[in-house]
Design an enzyme around this catalytic site. Structure first.
Site, PDB file in Angstrom:
ATOM      1  N   ARG A 179       2.567  11.150   1.108  1.00 33.70           N
ATOM      2  CA  ARG A 179       3.302  10.803   2.334  1.00 33.70           C
ATOM      3  C   ARG A 179       4.508   9.907   2.044  1.00 33.70           C
ATOM      4  O   ARG A 179       5.429   9.853   2.828  1.00 33.70           O
ATOM      5  CB  ARG A 179       2.387  10.155   3.364  1.00 33.70           C
ATOM      6  CG  ARG A 179       1.942   8.770   3.010  1.00 33.70           C
ATOM      7  CD  ARG A 179       1.171   8.127   4.138  1.00 33.70           C
ATOM      8  NE  ARG A 179      -0.138   8.759   4.321  1.00 33.70           N
ATOM      9  CZ  ARG A 179      -1.178   8.122   4.863  1.00 33.70           C
ATOM     10  NH1 ARG A 179      -1.053   6.888   5.278  1.00 33.70           N
ATOM     11  NH2 ARG A 179      -2.335   8.728   4.994  1.00 33.70           N
TER      12      ARG A 179
ATOM     13  N   THR B  24      -2.731   2.759   6.062  1.00 30.72           N
ATOM     14  CA  THR B  24      -2.533   2.124   4.763  1.00 30.72           C
ATOM     15  C   THR B  24      -3.909   1.915   4.145  1.00 30.72           C
ATOM     16  O   THR B  24      -4.917   2.312   4.744  1.00 30.72           O
ATOM     17  CB  THR B  24      -1.747   0.802   4.914  1.00 30.72           C
ATOM     18  OG1 THR B  24      -1.576   0.206   3.634  1.00 30.72           O
ATOM     19  CG2 THR B  24      -2.483  -0.179   5.817  1.00 30.72           C
ATOM     20  N   THR B  25      -3.975   1.307   2.973  1.00 30.16           N
ATOM     21  CA  THR B  25      -5.267   1.119   2.316  1.00 30.16           C
ATOM     22  C   THR B  25      -6.061   0.082   3.096  1.00 30.16           C
ATOM     23  O   THR B  25      -5.758  -1.099   3.052  1.00 30.16           O
ATOM     24  CB  THR B  25      -5.051   0.660   0.861  1.00 30.16           C
ATOM     25  OG1 THR B  25      -4.038   1.481   0.278  1.00 30.16           O
ATOM     26  CG2 THR B  25      -6.317   0.783   0.048  1.00 30.16           C
TER      27      THR B  25
ATOM     28  N   HIS C 142       7.612   2.069   0.685  1.00 29.37           N
ATOM     29  CA  HIS C 142       8.203   2.294   2.005  1.00 29.37           C
ATOM     30  C   HIS C 142       9.667   2.670   1.955  1.00 29.37           C
ATOM     31  O   HIS C 142      10.222   3.112   2.958  1.00 29.37           O
ATOM     32  CB  HIS C 142       7.893   1.125   2.934  1.00 29.37           C
ATOM     33  CG  HIS C 142       6.414   1.055   3.172  1.00 29.37           C
ATOM     34  ND1 HIS C 142       5.717   2.110   3.728  1.00 29.37           N
ATOM     35  CD2 HIS C 142       5.486   0.138   2.837  1.00 29.37           C
ATOM     36  CE1 HIS C 142       4.428   1.826   3.744  1.00 29.37           C
ATOM     37  NE2 HIS C 142       4.262   0.623   3.211  1.00 29.37           N
TER      38      HIS C 142
ATOM     39  N   GLU D  99      -7.850  -6.610  -8.092  1.00 34.47           N
ATOM     40  CA  GLU D  99      -6.873  -7.062  -7.106  1.00 34.47           C
ATOM     41  C   GLU D  99      -7.636  -7.304  -5.815  1.00 34.47           C
ATOM     42  O   GLU D  99      -8.277  -6.395  -5.273  1.00 34.47           O
ATOM     43  CB  GLU D  99      -5.776  -6.013  -6.901  1.00 34.47           C
ATOM     44  CG  GLU D  99      -4.757  -6.477  -5.859  1.00 34.47           C
ATOM     45  CD  GLU D  99      -3.473  -5.665  -5.851  1.00 34.47           C
ATOM     46  OE1 GLU D  99      -3.066  -5.142  -6.908  1.00 34.47           O
ATOM     47  OE2 GLU D  99      -2.876  -5.566  -4.761  1.00 34.47           O
TER      48      GLU D  99
ATOM     49  N   ARG E 193      -0.018   8.711  -3.172  1.00 27.84           N
ATOM     50  CA  ARG E 193      -1.173   9.106  -2.358  1.00 27.84           C
ATOM     51  C   ARG E 193      -1.432  10.602  -2.510  1.00 27.84           C
ATOM     52  O   ARG E 193      -0.523  11.374  -2.803  1.00 27.84           O
ATOM     53  CB  ARG E 193      -0.924   8.768  -0.882  1.00 27.84           C
ATOM     54  CG  ARG E 193      -0.854   7.273  -0.603  1.00 27.84           C
ATOM     55  CD  ARG E 193      -0.761   7.027   0.897  1.00 27.84           C
ATOM     56  NE  ARG E 193      -1.996   7.386   1.563  1.00 27.84           N
ATOM     57  CZ  ARG E 193      -2.915   6.516   1.964  1.00 27.84           C
ATOM     58  NH1 ARG E 193      -2.722   5.215   1.813  1.00 27.84           N
ATOM     59  NH2 ARG E 193      -4.009   6.924   2.558  1.00 27.84           N
TER      60      ARG E 193
ATOM     61  N   GLY F 208       4.672  -5.356  -0.572  1.00 32.17           N
ATOM     62  CA  GLY F 208       5.601  -4.272  -0.277  1.00 32.17           C
ATOM     63  C   GLY F 208       6.137  -4.260   1.134  1.00 32.17           C
ATOM     64  O   GLY F 208       7.319  -4.522   1.379  1.00 32.17           O
TER      65      GLY F 208
ATOM     66  N   GLU G 162      -0.569   2.896  -8.520  1.00 34.69           N
ATOM     67  CA  GLU G 162      -1.733   2.869  -7.626  1.00 34.69           C
ATOM     68  C   GLU G 162      -2.167   4.281  -7.325  1.00 34.69           C
ATOM     69  O   GLU G 162      -1.329   5.127  -7.002  1.00 34.69           O
ATOM     70  CB  GLU G 162      -1.355   2.209  -6.300  1.00 34.69           C
ATOM     71  CG  GLU G 162      -1.511   0.741  -6.275  1.00 34.69           C
ATOM     72  CD  GLU G 162      -1.240   0.218  -4.885  1.00 34.69           C
ATOM     73  OE1 GLU G 162      -1.473   0.933  -3.884  1.00 34.69           O
ATOM     74  OE2 GLU G 162      -0.755  -0.900  -4.790  1.00 34.69           O
TER      75      GLU G 162
ATOM     76  N   HIS H  21       2.402   3.699  -5.088  1.00 38.53           N
ATOM     77  CA  HIS H  21       1.136   4.363  -4.781  1.00 38.53           C
ATOM     78  C   HIS H  21       1.404   5.842  -4.527  1.00 38.53           C
ATOM     79  O   HIS H  21       2.032   6.198  -3.533  1.00 38.53           O
ATOM     80  CB  HIS H  21       0.531   3.695  -3.534  1.00 38.53           C
ATOM     81  CG  HIS H  21      -0.801   4.233  -3.120  1.00 38.53           C
ATOM     82  ND1 HIS H  21      -1.478   3.759  -2.016  1.00 38.53           N
ATOM     83  CD2 HIS H  21      -1.595   5.199  -3.640  1.00 38.53           C
ATOM     84  CE1 HIS H  21      -2.623   4.409  -1.892  1.00 38.53           C
ATOM     85  NE2 HIS H  21      -2.709   5.291  -2.858  1.00 38.53           N
TER      86      HIS H  21
ATOM     87  N   HIS I 106      -1.816  -7.228  -0.216  1.00 34.57           N
ATOM     88  CA  HIS I 106      -1.923  -6.457   1.034  1.00 34.57           C
ATOM     89  C   HIS I 106      -1.612  -7.339   2.225  1.00 34.57           C
ATOM     90  O   HIS I 106      -2.297  -8.333   2.470  1.00 34.57           O
ATOM     91  CB  HIS I 106      -3.280  -5.788   1.233  1.00 34.57           C
ATOM     92  CG  HIS I 106      -3.139  -4.505   2.016  1.00 34.57           C
ATOM     93  ND1 HIS I 106      -2.965  -4.484   3.374  1.00 34.57           N
ATOM     94  CD2 HIS I 106      -3.053  -3.220   1.618  1.00 34.57           C
ATOM     95  CE1 HIS I 106      -2.812  -3.232   3.783  1.00 34.57           C
ATOM     96  NE2 HIS I 106      -2.851  -2.446   2.728  1.00 34.57           N
ATOM     97  N   GLY I 107      -0.539  -6.970   2.905  1.00 34.84           N
ATOM     98  CA  GLY I 107      -0.167  -7.636   4.155  1.00 34.84           C
ATOM     99  C   GLY I 107       0.511  -8.984   3.988  1.00 34.84           C
ATOM    100  O   GLY I 107       0.783  -9.659   4.982  1.00 34.84           O
TER     101      GLY I 107
ATOM    102  N   ASN J 217       6.201  -3.607  -4.302  1.00 32.44           N
ATOM    103  CA  ASN J 217       5.782  -2.247  -3.955  1.00 32.44           C
ATOM    104  C   ASN J 217       6.911  -1.553  -3.194  1.00 32.44           C
ATOM    105  O   ASN J 217       7.354  -2.060  -2.155  1.00 32.44           O
ATOM    106  CB  ASN J 217       4.498  -2.347  -3.115  1.00 32.44           C
ATOM    107  CG  ASN J 217       3.969  -0.993  -2.704  1.00 32.44           C
ATOM    108  OD1 ASN J 217       4.728  -0.123  -2.290  1.00 32.44           O
ATOM    109  ND2 ASN J 217       2.669  -0.806  -2.795  1.00 32.44           N
TER     110      ASN J 217
ATOM    111  N   ARG K 222      13.291  11.652   7.098  1.00 32.05           N
ATOM    112  CA  ARG K 222      14.380  12.573   7.414  1.00 32.05           C
ATOM    113  C   ARG K 222      14.468  13.736   6.436  1.00 32.05           C
ATOM    114  O   ARG K 222      15.394  14.528   6.513  1.00 32.05           O
ATOM    115  CB  ARG K 222      15.709  11.803   7.415  1.00 32.05           C
ATOM    116  CG  ARG K 222      15.909  10.930   8.621  1.00 32.05           C
ATOM    117  CD  ARG K 222      16.167  11.751   9.877  1.00 32.05           C
ATOM    118  NE  ARG K 222      17.421  12.477   9.810  1.00 32.05           N
ATOM    119  CZ  ARG K 222      18.601  11.991  10.210  1.00 32.05           C
ATOM    120  NH1 ARG K 222      18.663  10.787  10.726  1.00 32.05           N
ATOM    121  NH2 ARG K 222      19.690  12.706  10.114  1.00 32.05           N
TER     122      ARG K 222
HETATM  123  N1  PXP Z   1      -1.921  -3.868  -3.257  1.00 29.32           N
HETATM  124  C1  PXP Z   1      -2.510  -2.680  -3.013  1.00 29.32           C
HETATM  125  C2  PXP Z   1      -3.650  -2.277  -3.880  1.00 29.32           C
HETATM  126  C3  PXP Z   1      -2.042  -1.830  -1.985  1.00 29.32           C
HETATM  127  O1  PXP Z   1      -2.640  -0.647  -1.758  1.00 29.32           O
HETATM  128  C4  PXP Z   1      -0.930  -2.240  -1.230  1.00 29.32           C
HETATM  129  C5  PXP Z   1      -0.379  -1.346  -0.169  1.00 29.32           C
HETATM  130  O2  PXP Z   1       0.054  -0.152  -0.715  1.00 29.32           O
HETATM  131  C6  PXP Z   1      -0.341  -3.481  -1.527  1.00 29.32           C
HETATM  132  C7  PXP Z   1      -0.876  -4.291  -2.537  1.00 29.32           C
HETATM  133  C8  PXP Z   1       0.847  -3.983  -0.812  1.00 29.32           C
HETATM  134  O3  PXP Z   1       0.554  -4.187   0.538  1.00 29.32           O
HETATM  135  P1  PXP Z   1       1.735  -4.472   1.539  1.00 29.32           P
HETATM  136  O4  PXP Z   1       2.614  -3.253   1.529  1.00 29.32           O
HETATM  137  O5  PXP Z   1       1.038  -4.673   2.838  1.00 29.32           O
HETATM  138  O6  PXP Z   1       2.457  -5.686   1.049  1.00 29.32           O
END
Ligand code: PXP
Length: 250
Positions: free
Chosen positions: A54, A105-106, A15, A156, A50, A221, A75, A48, A199-200, A12, A23
């Site tokens: 952002r 975040t989600t 970021h 997921e 959004r 990500g 996403e 993603h 996620h995370g 992902n 900036r």
């Molecule tokens: N999967 C989904 C569906 C997400 O929304 C995110 C965060 O955008 C991730 C995976 C990745 O999460 P992380 O950035 O915490 O690794």
């Protein structure tokens, strides 16, 4: 390792866009990061878009669709605006996520069971356009059954709570969460759903998730981009890949 057992890594790159937007500059370019990630062993790229733009912006999606040689996992929230964008681009995969404007975040999974009529039509339209549709959900049985019922091909599983408990040092809660994720993955698989997770996830938390036999893809990500600040993107992705393969083999 057989291909059947190989776990895909979706990187992902949101970021990279977060840093760019901080900036208001033209760099760093998320498309360049995505190409680098592909070269470093990513099996796909996740972005993603959004509603508040952002991080990833519409132009980034145009750039990714044009430049990627691996599949894009797009996403998005289940809104008419996002559906129109997905139908225009027809990415390989669409992952539908819940979105709240005030969240960082989600934060939770999608409430598929509570919105199944609307989501069924939403998923069908994306499938007709040739997209593989994934729903980002928690491990609750009702959500998994509803996802299968409304025609999603993929779920997921949200690993955020499992990772949070780990870093809070609440290992009992972490392990309970892990067991629930395992049960969820097994149920989803038995219903014919392909199982992804994310996620995370970090070097410290990835192994037990990667070891779950039903899981076919991880999407990671924030940690990878953070680690890339210190070691570069290529070594960060290579180390994550190594830990995933090790967990799979073991
Ligand atoms: N999967 C989904 C569906 C997400 O929304 C995110 C965060 O955008 C991730 C995976 C990745 O999460 P992380 O950035 O915490 O690794």
């Amino acid at each position: 390792m057989t291909d059947q057992n190989k776990l895909r890594l979706g990187v992902n790159i949101d970021h990279v866009a977060t840093v760019r937007n901080a900036r208001g500059s033209a760099y760093p370019d998320p498309v360049r990061a995505a190409k680098l990630a592909e070269g470093a062993g990513a099996d796909g790229i996740t972005a993603h878009l959004r509603e508040d733009r952002r991080h990833i912006r519409d132009g980034d999606i145009d750039g990714l669709m044009a430049a990627l040689s691996t599949p894009l996992n797009f996403e998005m929230a289940a809104t008419d605006e996002m559906q129109a964008i997905a139908l225009k681009h027809r990415p390989h995969a669409v992952c539908i996520v819940p979105e709240k404007r005030e969240e960082r975040t989600t934060e939770g999974g999608l409430d598929v069971a509570g919105d199944d009529n609307r989501l069924a039509g939403f998923v069908a339209k994306l499938r007709e356009a040739g997209c593989r549709v994934s729903l980002f959900i928690g491990h609750e049985e009702a959500q998994i059954r509803a996802s299968a019922r409304i025609g999603a091909q993929v779920i997921e599983l949200h690993t955020g709570a499992y990772c949070d408990y780990h870093y809070e040092g609440d290992y009992a809660a972490r392990d309970a969460e892990l067991e629930a994720l395992k049960a969820g993955a097994a149920l989803a698989h038995s219903l014919g759903l392909e199982v992804h997770a994310g996620h995370g996830l970090t070097y410290e938390t990835v192994a037990p998730i990667a070891a779950m036999p039903e899981v076919r893809e991880l999407n990671i990500g924030h940690f990878l981009m953070a680690e890339a600040l210190f070691v570069g993107m290529k070594p960060a992705i290579a180390e994550m890949r190594r830990l995933m393969d090790e967990a799979r083999d073991g």
